[in-house]
Design a protein around this motif. Structure first.
Motif, short mmCIF file in Angstrom:
data_model
loop_
_atom_site.label_atom_id
_atom_site.label_comp_id
_atom_site.label_asym_id
_atom_site.label_seq_id
_atom_site.Cartn_x
_atom_site.Cartn_y
_atom_site.Cartn_z
N ASN A 147 2.61 -0.42 5.30
CA ASN A 147 2.05 0.90 5.60
C ASN A 147 0.70 0.64 6.24
O ASN A 147 -0.10 -0.16 5.74
N GLN A 165 -1.21 -1.82 3.74
CA GLN A 165 -0.70 -1.90 2.37
C GLN A 165 0.74 -2.38 2.49
O GLN A 165 1.55 -1.73 3.17
N TYR A 178 0.02 -2.09 -4.18
CA TYR A 178 -0.52 -0.76 -3.92
C TYR A 178 -1.85 -0.82 -3.19
O TYR A 178 -2.25 0.13 -2.54
N GLU A 179 -2.56 -1.94 -3.33
CA GLU A 179 -3.90 -1.98 -2.76
C GLU A 179 -3.86 -2.12 -1.25
O GLU A 179 -2.88 -2.56 -0.66
N GLN A 180 -4.97 -1.71 -0.63
CA GLN A 180 -5.08 -1.78 0.82
C GLN A 180 -6.05 -2.88 1.21
O GLN A 180 -7.07 -3.10 0.55
#
Lengths: 116, 112
Positions: free
Chosen positions: B32, B94, B99-101
């Motif tokens: 993402n 991501q 979950y982290e960016q």
């Protein structure tokens, strides 16, 4: 809509003092993440909290996630000049249980200044 | 781990000129991707995000647009820049089961 509020906006402390920033969401979060941005730099991921009431520590940093999964805090014990920067919380709302699809809702950040 | 590349690092453009900022990602597939803008001393404003090639969601209506021509390439564009477009533009990724960016180094844009 989804909002993540973060206070204070600025914090000036003397080296050795403690520092805390608070984050509050209007809705329940799947998880909450914390990032640090040094002056002139880009945000860097620090940690993620997932479980209700979770507490995690990284050396002098203590992160908490509230029981209702709507609020969080970051506490720094005995600040050092290397702690200078802006700390952001970011709440993640995903597409479903276990899904990593979703988006982060960033707080406005707390800008920490530490003088020696 | 993921590595995010952004260029240029700084850019000064006159009002009315076009803009193209590029972001490429290494170390993950089908991430993402996100474009954020940060005004001086302010928080992060999400501009666009993409969950796949050709899939763009816009968060804020404005004179900017985004495209994702390849899996790990994300482009931010404008046909005519406004003074209010000045800021620090950050690309983030991501990917995988995380979950982290991860953020790129950013582009500091000044519109004069």
């Amino acid at each position: 809509g989804q909002q993540v509020m973060q206070i204070p906006q600025y914090q000036h402390v003397q080296e050795g003092e403690d520092f805390t920033t608070y984050c509050n969401s209007s809705t329940t979060l799947s998880n909450i993440q914390w990032y640090k941005q040094r002056p002139g730099g880009h945000p860097v991921f620090l940690i993620q909290l997932v479980k209700s009431g979770e507490v995690k520590k990284q050396k002098r940093l203590t992160f908490q996630f509230g029981e209702a999964k709507k609020n969080s805090s970051l506490h720094i014990t005995a600040t050092q000049t290397t702690d200078v920067g802006t700390y952001f919380c970011a709440g993640f709302r995903g597409g479903g249980r276990g899904s990593t699809l979703g988006r982060l809702y960033f707080g406005r950040g707390t800008q920490l200044t530490v003088w020696p | 781990s993921q590595t995010i590349h952004q260029w240029p690092a700084t850019l000064v453009q006159p009002v009315g000129s076009p803009l193209s900022l590029e972001c490429t990602v290494e170390g993950t597939s089908n991430p993402n991707l996100y474009w954020y803008r940060q005004a001086a001393g302010r928080g992060l404003q999400l501009l666009f995000y993409s969950v796949g090639i050709g899939q763009i969601s816009s968060e804020v209506p404005q004179n900017l647009s985004a495209s994702r021509p390849q899996d790990r390439q994300f482009i931010l564009s404008s046909k005519k820049l406004l003074l209010s477009d000045s800021g620090f533009y950050l690309c983030a990724s991501q990917g995988g089961s995380k979950y982290e960016q991860y953020f790129g180094p950013g582009t500091r844009l000044t519109v004069t």
